[in-house]
Design a protein around this motif. Structure first.
Motif: not given
Length: 121
Positions: A107-121
């Motif tokens: 995971t991204l460890e960031h105090p303000v943001y979180d990013i997650r992969i949902l799908e690849c198209r």
């Protein structure tokens, strides 16, 4: 033989589609981005190789792979994420594989943001 998630996390630049025929390379990643301050969730479309902005983050998808339609849906993306607010010469905020079905693996460890992969198209 399929590679385990732990083994895949150790493959820094090798696309899954090349290492496991059960994966298919795709040109676009759908990412879920969360601003923790405002609680705003945004779905971001990011093309492989093209930097995409979210807040102060620059997200570059280097590879995006999905399972074929006849298998259980899953996606894995190799991401490089930098923060424009970080000190000059700082390492990326995140660099590695993210997995849709196992988001806690890497995971991204960031105090303000979180990013997650949902799908690849």
């Amino acid at each position: 033989m399929r590679l385990s998630l732990a083994a895949l996390a150790l493959l820094p630049s090798l696309a899954l589609a090349q290492s496991d025929p059960g994966w298919v390379a795709r040109p676009t990643a759908r990412l879920q981005a969360l601003d923790k301050v405002t609680a705003r969730i945004t779905v971001v479309e990011a093309r492989v190789g093209t930097p995409t902005q979210f807040g102060s983050l620059s997200i570059t998808v280097r590879a995006c792979n999905a399972r074929p339609a006849d298998e259980v849906p899953d996606a894995a993306a190799w991401l490089e994420i930098t923060d424009s607010r970080a000190a000059q010469g700082s390492p990326p905020a995140f660099q590695g594989w993210m997995f849709a079905n196992a988001p806690a693996v890497n995971t991204l460890e960031h105090p303000v943001y979180d990013i997650r992969i949902l799908e690849c198209r």
